[in-house]
Design a protein around this motif. Sequence first.
Motif, PDB file in Angstrom:
ATOM      1  N   VAL A  63      23.592  53.385   0.830  1.00 21.50           N
ATOM      2  CA  VAL A  63      22.603  53.633   1.671  1.00 21.50           C
ATOM      3  C   VAL A  63      23.425  54.391   3.000  1.00 21.50           C
ATOM      4  N   GLU A  64      22.627  55.622   3.021  1.00 20.11           N
ATOM      5  CA  GLU A  64      23.140  56.597   3.816  1.00 20.11           C
ATOM      6  C   GLU A  64      22.225  56.107   5.446  1.00 20.11           C
ATOM      7  N   GLY A  65      23.537  57.206   6.071  1.00 20.50           N
ATOM      8  CA  GLY A  65      22.666  56.238   7.542  1.00 20.50           C
ATOM      9  C   GLY A  65      22.482  57.785   8.530  1.00 20.50           C
ATOM     10  N   SER A 182      14.190  52.190  16.421  1.00 21.48           N
ATOM     11  CA  SER A 182      16.128  52.931  16.933  1.00 21.48           C
ATOM     12  C   SER A 182      15.432  54.419  17.327  1.00 21.48           C
ATOM     13  N   GLY A 183      16.530  54.378  19.289  1.00 20.65           N
ATOM     14  CA  GLY A 183      17.034  55.766  19.571  1.00 20.65           C
ATOM     15  C   GLY A 183      17.509  56.321  19.034  1.00 20.65           C
ATOM     16  N   ALA A 184      18.298  55.656  17.676  1.00 20.44           N
ATOM     17  CA  ALA A 184      19.246  56.457  17.748  1.00 20.44           C
ATOM     18  C   ALA A 184      19.620  56.490  15.920  1.00 20.44           C
ATOM     19  N   GLY A 185      18.794  56.757  15.932  1.00 21.57           N
ATOM     20  CA  GLY A 185      19.275  56.805  14.200  1.00 21.57           C
ATOM     21  C   GLY A 185      19.643  55.435  13.329  1.00 21.57           C
ATOM     22  N   TRP A 186      20.711  55.182  12.781  1.00 22.98           N
ATOM     23  CA  TRP A 186      21.354  54.075  12.278  1.00 22.98           C
ATOM     24  C   TRP A 186      22.258  54.029  11.455  1.00 22.98           C
TER      25      TRP A 186
END
Length: 293
Positions: A63-65, A182-186
């Motif tokens: 799964v892509e971030g 999330s405030g900054a992606g994953w």
Amino acid sequence: MKGQKTNENESVTFEKSELDQIESYWTEERMEKALPHPSPEVSKEELDKLKGKFKTSGVIESVEGYDSELGLLTGTPEKANVKERPFWNGGKIFFTKPDGKDYVGSAQFCGDAYIVLTAAHCIRDNKTGEWYKNVLFKRAYSNGGGQKVKIKTLATKSAWYNGSDSKPHDVDYGFLVATTKSGAGWLGWKTLIPYSNWTAIGYPTNYGNTKYMQKVTGSKGSASSGIVEMLGNPMISGCSGGAWIGDLTTPHVGGNYAIGLNSFHYTSEPENEWSPLFDSGFSSLYYYALGLK
């Protein structure tokens, strides 16, 4: 609190009133006093038993971030910059165990803006099946700062609850469903650990005193059908649940896959760390948790 179960995955979801109590429970003072969760150790006998367990394999899944420098001396942790990708996806997890004591471990957003990955032993007792209480995630934690994230659901493999003193380390991973994005992606994730070296993150006591995220570069060691070893990862208590990040890249989006996590270490080799092998069971639990958003 409401439980849910399939053939191989289990979860518990907290009511809104419980979530409100959790948020008020974690004062700054309580967070500061929470104990680093001991890093599990196994004997040679236990390690041999783990290596001998049968585990199905398969094709690599991923799964892509989203919006997510090596250059470290292998086996030498140093402070990570939680204002940079991919380190800003990680943070500290706070929880209360049945003994009534507060603990901290490590975790990170992984696979989705509302999904957090950590070690199963940071959210549930494998012997009694009891879920831990007051679970809270603080993304990009740095000496008290960071994004406070409420957790509404905890999920582990059904096999984690084995009623034994020996932990089933091959399924020592769990997913949390957050109420806050999330405030900054994953991070992305990949199964079957398709890399020969990577970077581990976490909040250990022996580097940074659990106040600052640490990063350490290591390489693939021994691997069996259910567990895999990281050579050159001396982090201990507090690092549990911190991701092993493959294809780490700081300056641009892409890469940054969780391919393992800090689970346990062999007593005689404290400079190395072990992880459950992410396989089809891992991806099954991820999609199960994703369906509970």
